[in-house]
Design a protein around this motif. Structure first.
Motif, PDB file in Angstrom:
ATOM      1  N   THR A   1     -27.861 -47.435  59.088  1.00 47.57           N
ATOM      2  CA  THR A   1     -29.305 -47.053  60.155  1.00 47.57           C
ATOM      3  C   THR A   1     -29.715 -48.087  61.209  1.00 47.57           C
TER       4      THR A   1
ATOM      5  N   LYS B   1     -34.135 -44.700  43.585  1.00 49.33           N
ATOM      6  CA  LYS B   1     -34.094 -44.713  45.119  1.00 49.33           C
ATOM      7  C   LYS B   1     -33.930 -46.473  44.400  1.00 49.33           C
TER       8      LYS B   1
ATOM      9  N   SER C   1     -33.404 -42.422  53.304  1.00 46.87           N
ATOM     10  CA  SER C   1     -32.898 -40.633  52.306  1.00 46.87           C
ATOM     11  C   SER C   1     -33.626 -41.318  51.096  1.00 46.87           C
ATOM     12  N   THR C   2     -33.773 -40.236  50.452  1.00 46.10           N
ATOM     13  CA  THR C   2     -33.595 -39.933  49.403  1.00 46.10           C
ATOM     14  C   THR C   2     -33.794 -40.875  48.297  1.00 46.10           C
ATOM     15  N   LYS C   3     -32.624 -42.099  48.620  1.00 49.97           N
ATOM     16  CA  LYS C   3     -32.186 -43.265  47.705  1.00 49.97           C
ATOM     17  C   LYS C   3     -32.912 -44.160  48.227  1.00 49.97           C
TER      18      LYS C   3
ATOM     19  N   GLN D   1     -35.415 -47.252  50.616  1.00 50.66           N
ATOM     20  CA  GLN D   1     -36.293 -47.102  51.142  1.00 50.66           C
ATOM     21  C   GLN D   1     -36.828 -48.279  52.343  1.00 50.66           C
TER      22      GLN D   1
END
Length: 221
Positions: A169, A194, A207-209, A211
């Motif tokens: 990221t 997450k 992402s979905t996992k 934050q």
């Protein structure tokens, strides 16, 4: 209901915002490091800390890299929600690294700490502590707790983040260290919904996992 937010850095105003003021007695708010209300022990700081112990909701925090670890160690260690914590009074707890808490049916792996990027400009025991990075015992405590639940937790809550997430990221600052690598190992072994972390002063769903959390008050579930 369980909520998380990012670095507070001793800013009492963060607890006056609507998202926090609406929390109820059965709610829990977890600060993902750099809590900042134990720093120099001045009168205003002590007053704010006492006020925080009287919140109607449970207020928990993990450590970041800007904490006075000498002051934190003055508080007694207690068993708390299946893990270990230092009790600062009332509903206020500092969650020890590697604890897996069971709150509202959620299993939360908590692990604070990070390496200061500017430690060369700080004075040890005044505004920087070696304890900002975990010991081998703390790493083993975390690993042992994960093995005890067969690697299954609902959420992973940390101050820093795995190296793989940071590099992917482009959040990585400075050089990777062994804590980033340890988090990479957890990421590969654990089963979780997450991973939320607070160090990077951004509110981003990566992402979905994964934050990044800063000013937002994020509900879990």
């Amino acid at each position: 209901m369980v909520y998380v937010t990012g670095d507070i850095h001793g800013e009492i105003e963060r607890f006056q915002e609507k998202a926090v003021k609406r929390l109820k007695k059965r709610d829990t708010l977890i600060v993902l490091g750099d809590f900042g209300f134990l720093w120099n022990g001045e009168k205003a700081e002590r007053k704010n800390l006492k006020w925080l112990t009287k919140r109607r909701y449970q207020l928990l925090f993990i450590d970041g890299c800007h904490e006075n670890f000498d002051m934190l160690k003055e508080y007694p260690v207690v068993e708390y929600k299946g893990g270990r914590a230092r009790h600062l009074g009332g509903n206020l707890y500092y969650i020890l690294r590697g604890s897996i808490l069971d709150i509202d049916g959620l299993k939360l792996l908590c692990f604070g700490g990070a390496e200061s990027w500017d430690k060369e400009d700080r004075e040890e025991g005044v505004n920087w502590w070696r304890s900002e990075l975990p010991t081998s015992d703390e790493l083993e405590y975390c690993s042992s707790n994960l093995r005890s639940v067969q690697g299954n937790v609902d959420y992973i809550l940390t101050h820093d983040a795995p190296q793989q997430i940071l590099e992917f990221t482009q959040l990585m600052q400075g050089q990777p260290n062994w804590l980033h690598n340890f988090f990479d190992q957890i990421r590969q072994k654990a089963h979780y919904k997450k991973w939320l972390f607070g160090r990077y002063h951004k509110d981003l769903v990566l992402s979905t996992k994964a934050q990044a959390v800063f000013l937002d008050v994020v509900p879990l579930e």
